[in-house]
Design a protein around this motif. Sequence first.
Motif, PDB file in Angstrom:
ATOM      1  N   VAL A 141      16.043 -12.852  38.561  1.00 21.25           N
ATOM      2  CA  VAL A 141      16.249 -13.446  37.791  1.00 21.25           C
ATOM      3  C   VAL A 141      16.557 -12.920  36.246  1.00 21.25           C
ATOM      4  CG1 VAL A 141      17.055 -15.403  36.373  1.00 21.25           C
ATOM      5  CG2 VAL A 141      15.885 -16.190  38.287  1.00 21.25           C
ATOM      6  N   GLU A 142      17.481 -12.134  36.335  1.00 21.07           N
ATOM      7  CA  GLU A 142      18.379 -11.454  34.515  1.00 21.07           C
ATOM      8  C   GLU A 142      18.212 -12.198  33.191  1.00 21.07           C
ATOM      9  OE1 GLU A 142      20.764  -7.966  32.589  1.00 21.07           O
ATOM     10  OE2 GLU A 142      20.864  -8.074  34.212  1.00 21.07           O
ATOM     11  N   LEU A 143      17.933 -12.888  32.013  1.00 22.15           N
ATOM     12  CA  LEU A 143      17.780 -13.176  31.304  1.00 22.15           C
ATOM     13  C   LEU A 143      18.677 -12.886  30.167  1.00 22.15           C
ATOM     14  CD1 LEU A 143      17.398 -16.541  30.098  1.00 22.15           C
ATOM     15  CD2 LEU A 143      14.788 -15.031  29.170  1.00 22.15           C
ATOM     16  N   TRP A 144      19.776 -13.494  29.730  1.00 16.94           N
ATOM     17  CA  TRP A 144      20.717 -12.587  28.909  1.00 16.94           C
ATOM     18  C   TRP A 144      21.181 -12.938  27.244  1.00 16.94           C
ATOM     19  CZ3 TRP A 144      26.361 -11.657  28.162  1.00 16.94           C
ATOM     20  CH2 TRP A 144      26.579 -10.852  27.683  1.00 16.94           C
ATOM     21  N   ASP A 145      20.911 -12.957  26.003  1.00 16.26           N
ATOM     22  CA  ASP A 145      21.182 -13.570  25.205  1.00 16.26           C
ATOM     23  C   ASP A 145      22.308 -13.535  24.923  1.00 16.26           C
ATOM     24  OD1 ASP A 145      22.184 -14.690  22.506  1.00 16.26           O
ATOM     25  OD2 ASP A 145      19.941 -14.097  21.438  1.00 16.26           O
ATOM     26  N   ALA A 146      23.875 -13.790  25.130  1.00 16.15           N
ATOM     27  CA  ALA A 146      24.937 -13.420  24.915  1.00 16.15           C
ATOM     28  C   ALA A 146      25.114 -13.537  23.923  1.00 16.15           C
ATOM     29  CB  ALA A 146      25.704 -13.936  26.185  1.00 16.15           C
ATOM     30  N   GLY A 147      24.946 -14.186  23.308  1.00 14.55           N
ATOM     31  CA  GLY A 147      25.056 -15.132  21.861  1.00 14.55           C
ATOM     32  C   GLY A 147      27.011 -15.329  21.758  1.00 14.55           C
ATOM     33  N   ILE A 148      27.524 -14.741  21.018  1.00 18.02           N
ATOM     34  CA  ILE A 148      29.149 -14.536  20.670  1.00 18.02           C
ATOM     35  C   ILE A 148      29.677 -13.449  21.278  1.00 18.02           C
ATOM     36  CG2 ILE A 148      29.254 -16.015  18.818  1.00 18.02           C
ATOM     37  CD1 ILE A 148      29.826 -13.922  16.976  1.00 18.02           C
ATOM     38  N   ARG A 149      28.926 -12.825  22.455  1.00 19.66           N
ATOM     39  CA  ARG A 149      29.978 -11.729  22.864  1.00 19.66           C
ATOM     40  C   ARG A 149      30.948 -11.314  23.728  1.00 19.66           C
ATOM     41  NH1 ARG A 149      24.654 -10.714  21.703  1.00 19.66           N
ATOM     42  NH2 ARG A 149      23.915  -9.928  23.371  1.00 19.66           N
ATOM     43  N   GLY A 150      31.610 -12.772  23.948  1.00 22.49           N
ATOM     44  CA  GLY A 150      32.612 -13.019  25.083  1.00 22.49           C
ATOM     45  C   GLY A 150      33.439 -11.790  25.996  1.00 22.49           C
ATOM     46  N   MET A 151      33.621 -10.837  25.080  1.00 20.03           N
ATOM     47  CA  MET A 151      34.530 -10.237  26.201  1.00 20.03           C
ATOM     48  C   MET A 151      33.360  -9.632  27.151  1.00 20.03           C
ATOM     49  SD  MET A 151      37.422  -8.221  26.871  1.00 20.03           S
ATOM     50  CE  MET A 151      38.554  -7.622  26.267  1.00 20.03           C
ATOM     51  N   GLU A 152      32.106  -8.639  26.528  1.00 23.90           N
ATOM     52  CA  GLU A 152      31.163  -8.156  27.633  1.00 23.90           C
ATOM     53  C   GLU A 152      30.408  -9.408  28.389  1.00 23.90           C
ATOM     54  OE1 GLU A 152      26.576  -6.073  26.419  1.00 23.90           O
ATOM     55  OE2 GLU A 152      27.855  -6.927  24.377  1.00 23.90           O
ATOM     56  N   LEU A 153      30.155 -10.297  28.316  1.00 25.12           N
ATOM     57  CA  LEU A 153      30.082 -11.314  29.677  1.00 25.12           C
ATOM     58  C   LEU A 153      31.277 -11.127  30.372  1.00 25.12           C
ATOM     59  CD1 LEU A 153      28.644 -13.636  30.274  1.00 25.12           C
ATOM     60  CD2 LEU A 153      29.910 -15.305  28.788  1.00 25.12           C
ATOM     61  N   ALA A 154      32.231 -11.275  30.397  1.00 24.67           N
ATOM     62  CA  ALA A 154      33.414 -11.568  31.092  1.00 24.67           C
ATOM     63  C   ALA A 154      33.320  -9.895  31.838  1.00 24.67           C
ATOM     64  CB  ALA A 154      34.506 -11.598  29.759  1.00 24.67           C
ATOM     65  N   TYR A 155      32.973  -8.970  31.647  1.00 20.07           N
ATOM     66  CA  TYR A 155      32.482  -8.020  32.273  1.00 20.07           C
ATOM     67  C   TYR A 155      30.985  -8.219  32.989  1.00 20.07           C
ATOM     68  CZ  TYR A 155      36.807  -5.189  30.489  1.00 20.07           C
ATOM     69  OH  TYR A 155      37.905  -4.464  30.790  1.00 20.07           O
ATOM     70  N   ARG A 156      30.030  -9.036  32.256  1.00 15.98           N
ATOM     71  CA  ARG A 156      29.017  -8.732  32.963  1.00 15.98           C
ATOM     72  C   ARG A 156      29.195 -10.260  34.194  1.00 15.98           C
ATOM     73  NH1 ARG A 156      23.862  -8.237  29.340  1.00 15.98           N
ATOM     74  NH2 ARG A 156      23.093  -8.519  31.368  1.00 15.98           N
ATOM     75  N   LEU A 157      30.203 -10.573  34.401  1.00 20.19           N
ATOM     76  CA  LEU A 157      30.453 -11.655  34.807  1.00 20.19           C
ATOM     77  C   LEU A 157      30.990 -11.099  36.282  1.00 20.19           C
ATOM     78  CD1 LEU A 157      31.510 -14.218  33.545  1.00 20.19           C
ATOM     79  CD2 LEU A 157      29.714 -14.676  34.399  1.00 20.19           C
ATOM     80  N   LEU A 158      31.248  -9.391  36.545  1.00 23.82           N
ATOM     81  CA  LEU A 158      31.798  -8.403  37.173  1.00 23.82           C
ATOM     82  C   LEU A 158      30.152  -7.875  38.130  1.00 23.82           C
ATOM     83  CD1 LEU A 158      35.400  -8.453  35.714  1.00 23.82           C
ATOM     84  CD2 LEU A 158      34.437  -9.749  37.754  1.00 23.82           C
ATOM     85  N   ASP A 159      28.993  -7.224  37.558  1.00 20.93           N
ATOM     86  CA  ASP A 159      28.361  -7.193  37.762  1.00 20.93           C
ATOM     87  C   ASP A 159      27.706  -7.276  39.063  1.00 20.93           C
ATOM     88  OD1 ASP A 159      28.709  -5.111  36.010  1.00 20.93           O
ATOM     89  OD2 ASP A 159      27.136  -5.978  34.240  1.00 20.93           O
ATOM     90  N   GLY A 160      28.792  -7.762  40.021  1.00 19.02           N
ATOM     91  CA  GLY A 160      27.769  -7.959  41.271  1.00 19.02           C
ATOM     92  C   GLY A 160      26.577  -9.228  41.218  1.00 19.02           C
ATOM     93  N   TYR A 161      26.849 -10.153  40.654  1.00 17.06           N
ATOM     94  CA  TYR A 161      25.569 -11.285  40.647  1.00 17.06           C
ATOM     95  C   TYR A 161      26.292 -12.651  41.676  1.00 17.06           C
ATOM     96  CZ  TYR A 161      24.068  -9.523  35.684  1.00 17.06           C
ATOM     97  OH  TYR A 161      23.496  -8.928  34.981  1.00 17.06           O
ATOM     98  N   ASP A 162      25.286 -12.797  41.627  1.00 16.83           N
ATOM     99  CA  ASP A 162      25.855 -14.148  43.416  1.00 16.83           C
ATOM    100  C   ASP A 162      26.069 -14.826  42.442  1.00 16.83           C
ATOM    101  OD1 ASP A 162      24.840 -12.671  46.472  1.00 16.83           O
ATOM    102  OD2 ASP A 162      23.228 -12.333  44.963  1.00 16.83           O
TER     103      ASP A 162
END
Length: 173
Positions: A36-57
């Motif tokens: 389980v990875e914890l991340w404060d995304a804040g307001i970084r929407g574009m970065e979050l969109a790409y992180r969603l594609l990093d192989g998480y289940d």
Amino acid sequence: MSRVLVAGIGNVFLADDAFGPEVVAALREDPLPPGVELWDAGIRGMELAYRLLDGYDAVVLVDAAPRGGAPGTLYLIEPDGASWPAVPEAHGMDPVTVLALARDLAVDGAERLPRVVVLGCEPELCPAQDDPDVMVGLSKAVRQAVPAAAGLVRRVAAQLLREPGAELTARTA
């Protein structure tokens, strides 16, 4: 082994919109299980969109979610991809817009999106993004909901880690 991302979403300068980052801060006090990875995304929407594609289940997005309940009410939401906009706005932090962008990026790159669960909290004070007033700090009702939200995130993340596709049994704080 499964991988789960817990991402706190929100602007710390817009009162209760900071709910997600506050829950992430509370979760840092006691380590989450491996995977389980914890991340404060804040307001970084574009970065979050790409992180969603990093192989998480699975991904748990923690955010303020106005739905008409009493301030501090917690909601566990599984967004339906059919309700995401067809043309996402890449500069907004609205979770639905970010999910739509990630969906479009996944189609182009043939990646798959993880299961997405949103833990939302009914805000009391949530000024508009274009409001010039800065409001640092959560309202009393939302601040009181943070420990319960952190506990619910722990239970949901643990369940998703064990079985990412299973029906969630941890639905209340």
